[in-house]
Motif scaffolding. Sequence first.
Motif, short mmCIF file in Angstrom:
data_model
loop_
_atom_site.label_atom_id
_atom_site.label_comp_id
_atom_site.label_asym_id
_atom_site.label_seq_id
_atom_site.Cartn_x
_atom_site.Cartn_y
_atom_site.Cartn_z
N ALA A 87 37.95 -8.35 -14.17
CA ALA A 87 38.84 -9.37 -13.60
C ALA A 87 40.09 -8.68 -13.07
N PHE A 88 40.64 -9.20 -11.96
CA PHE A 88 41.87 -8.61 -11.41
C PHE A 88 42.74 -9.72 -10.82
N LYS A 89 43.98 -9.37 -10.54
CA LYS A 89 44.94 -10.35 -10.03
C LYS A 89 45.20 -10.14 -8.55
N ARG A 90 45.31 -11.24 -7.83
CA ARG A 90 45.71 -11.18 -6.43
C ARG A 90 47.22 -11.16 -6.33
N GLN A 116 45.03 -22.83 11.16
CA GLN A 116 43.70 -22.65 11.76
C GLN A 116 42.87 -21.62 10.98
N ILE A 117 43.54 -20.83 10.12
CA ILE A 117 42.81 -19.90 9.27
C ILE A 117 42.02 -20.71 8.26
N GLN A 118 40.69 -20.62 8.35
CA GLN A 118 39.83 -21.49 7.57
C GLN A 118 39.31 -20.83 6.30
N ARG A 119 38.96 -21.65 5.34
CA ARG A 119 38.24 -21.26 4.13
C ARG A 119 38.93 -20.14 3.36
N ASP A 120 40.25 -20.14 3.37
CA ASP A 120 40.95 -19.14 2.57
C ASP A 120 42.19 -19.77 1.97
N ARG A 121 42.26 -19.79 0.65
CA ARG A 121 43.40 -20.40 -0.03
C ARG A 121 44.68 -19.60 0.15
N ASN A 122 44.52 -18.35 0.53
CA ASN A 122 45.68 -17.48 0.68
C ASN A 122 45.92 -17.16 2.15
N LEU A 123 46.05 -18.23 2.95
CA LEU A 123 46.13 -18.02 4.39
C LEU A 123 47.38 -17.24 4.79
N PHE A 124 48.47 -17.38 4.06
CA PHE A 124 49.69 -16.64 4.40
C PHE A 124 49.49 -15.14 4.18
N ILE A 125 48.82 -14.79 3.08
CA ILE A 125 48.56 -13.38 2.80
C ILE A 125 47.66 -12.79 3.88
N LEU A 126 46.62 -13.55 4.30
CA LEU A 126 45.74 -13.06 5.35
C LEU A 126 46.48 -12.95 6.68
N ALA A 127 47.40 -13.87 6.93
CA ALA A 127 48.20 -13.81 8.16
C ALA A 127 49.03 -12.53 8.18
N TYR A 128 49.63 -12.16 7.05
CA TYR A 128 50.40 -10.92 6.95
C TYR A 128 49.48 -9.71 7.18
N ARG A 129 48.36 -9.68 6.48
CA ARG A 129 47.52 -8.48 6.50
C ARG A 129 46.80 -8.30 7.85
N SER A 130 46.63 -9.40 8.58
CA SER A 130 46.00 -9.28 9.91
C SER A 130 46.83 -8.43 10.85
N ALA A 131 48.10 -8.24 10.54
CA ALA A 131 48.96 -7.38 11.36
C ALA A 131 48.49 -5.93 11.33
N PHE A 132 47.78 -5.55 10.25
CA PHE A 132 47.40 -4.15 10.08
C PHE A 132 45.99 -3.84 10.58
#
Length: 667
Positions: free
Chosen positions: A26-29, A273-289
């Motif tokens: 198990a790990f933490k996000r 518009q980011i679908q099926r992800d509870r952590n849409l803000f985190i994915l929005a940040y990481r998409s920059a990379f």
Amino acid sequence: MSPKISKNNWQKAYPKPLVEAVNGLAFKRDNGATITETKNGVISFLIWLANNQDSPDINLIHSIFAEEQNKNIDKLIADPIKHNRLFCKILNKWSKAIENDMDPFIKKGSKSSNQTKYMRVWNACDGIEKIRKEQNFQFIPTLFKSEYIKKPYSSSETSSKHNKSLGENDWIELEGLKGFDRDRKAINIIRNECIEIFDLYERLHKFGQMLLHNKPLGPENDPESCEIIKQGLLDYKQAITKTGTFKISNSRARKLCRDIETWRKASGIDITQIQRDRNLFILAYRSAFGPSSQAAYAALTILICDTGWNMQPARDLTRFPYVFTSDKHSMLATKSIITAFKNRAGHHVVGYLGERQNLNNTKAEMAMDKFKHVIAELDNNNPNSDDDHAYADLKKTNWGNSISCANIIERFRVMAETMRSEFGDHSEELFNDEFWIYVSTNLNPKPIPKHQAFGHYLFDNTNHIIGRKGFTHKAIRKSVLNLTRQDTNSFAETAAVAGHSGSGVLQPHYLNTPTMNAELDASIRLFQDAVEGILTRDLDQKEIAQKLGKTVKDLERIRNVAHQSGISATVGLIKQTDYGSPEILRFDPTEQNLMVLYVTHKKLRQMQFNYPNKARYRLNYLPLLALVKAIGKQLSEHGHMTNYIRSARKASKMLISGEISLPMLED
């Protein structure tokens, strides 16, 4: 009888080191949520193992895990191959139990979805591999790999004897359409949706890169909002530089911008518009990379829509997947094709291919000529080769008027190369030589898995067609092959797209559709009618027409078909004299005629490789090519080749300068 083991007391049935190793999965996000899917997958297997010891094989594997006394343990572990075979056999039995709703994490009497079952087994295999690598426990075979385990079928990749094409789905968008028009429309809809998804994540990526590298803001970018988001990006960048992961401290994670309006003001993008992800803000940040998992899945789907490839060769593309590119060609291929081409093409061709830039027309023609020879050689040497030898010219494949696949693949490659640059020294270890790499809400970016489910669970079935039941990459492939067969009327062309040289796979699995079968039935009926017309030619036409349920005109028509198609000649009813005396062809070898002969030959050769309907080319244009070559042979035999070469060079220079163009022979 020992008490039943459950998810609440499973720890008591196994030794402490194993329990600690499993709990450590198990790990933490970044947002503090604990992820336990991998851990629960392994626990589910251990519970089943403890509760099903009636079989000697299961009992033996359980004894190894529980460190119980069993006289056969040492003998089994001493033979790695036998140990791995038995272990995989037991894991596959458990996988079957999960498929039959025997999961301790699901309420008794309830049924879980196919996707849940699939991921339970996938997570268990993943967790077991991690424990083996990190702890080196002897109870896990050293030869074990997760791909050895058959997972329950997920909802989007359900296997069946009859794989449906996209057009066979009962989708409202296909209402009113029939036959191959349904497949064509479905591919266009899916393709356009994937382009929209890809565009969204590419915009997020470009926006993030603009902030990271202090590029000028546009009038639509609110400076204050941009500064708020930029701080979070810099925190991530610092973590990437130090650790090669997205791991930032909890205090910094809590400061990440989670306000939709701020993101909209800064980027002009509605990130909901980011679908099926509870952590849409985190994915929005990481998409920059780099490209997100959603962008990777969308681009991969577009590639399959345009090529008809199986999933495996599409996933296997290397970091530099092009054989060569030019203004007219974008030749993409698997590693085996690229290696074969470089080994056979000659040092002068390989030399300029190493430049990794668009070739000029002369070099491109030379490369294409060599490439066709290599493909022909591979096909001859490996008649049963399959998707390991996959290739496609992406500038020659496009459905409708939408953006080309070559454009999407190149844009994805640019994002992927940006991510490699951002991760610097960590890139080689993270990505190796893979083309498809992505970021997600996991700590590490990674390549698309080679033998595991990927992507279809990212989209819901409410807002996306690619989340619906009936959408699979196998269905796309079948639709592409159906349309290729319909558009080209060529089994050989369809086999080339499919990567199968024979009908043993194509006919039952891909071309076995109601529409295709109806077409074949019609062809058979036409042949039968033609034979019928021949056999009844000497009978009373009115009487025989009445008996056959046809008109006299029908009989005349099908008899003409028999003559035109060559059936009459085949059965010996038409002799050579029936055609009359052949007209003598005369060719005057003037400079003008020799130039016309050269450009006509060049045009016919070009059509031979690029004409979409191969059957029509063979019928209408191949005889003309044979005639041109026959004239050339006569010129050589009568001493006119020097004049022909001189005229051909003059015509070639005029083509390059634009003074003349190739003749239009097409209908």
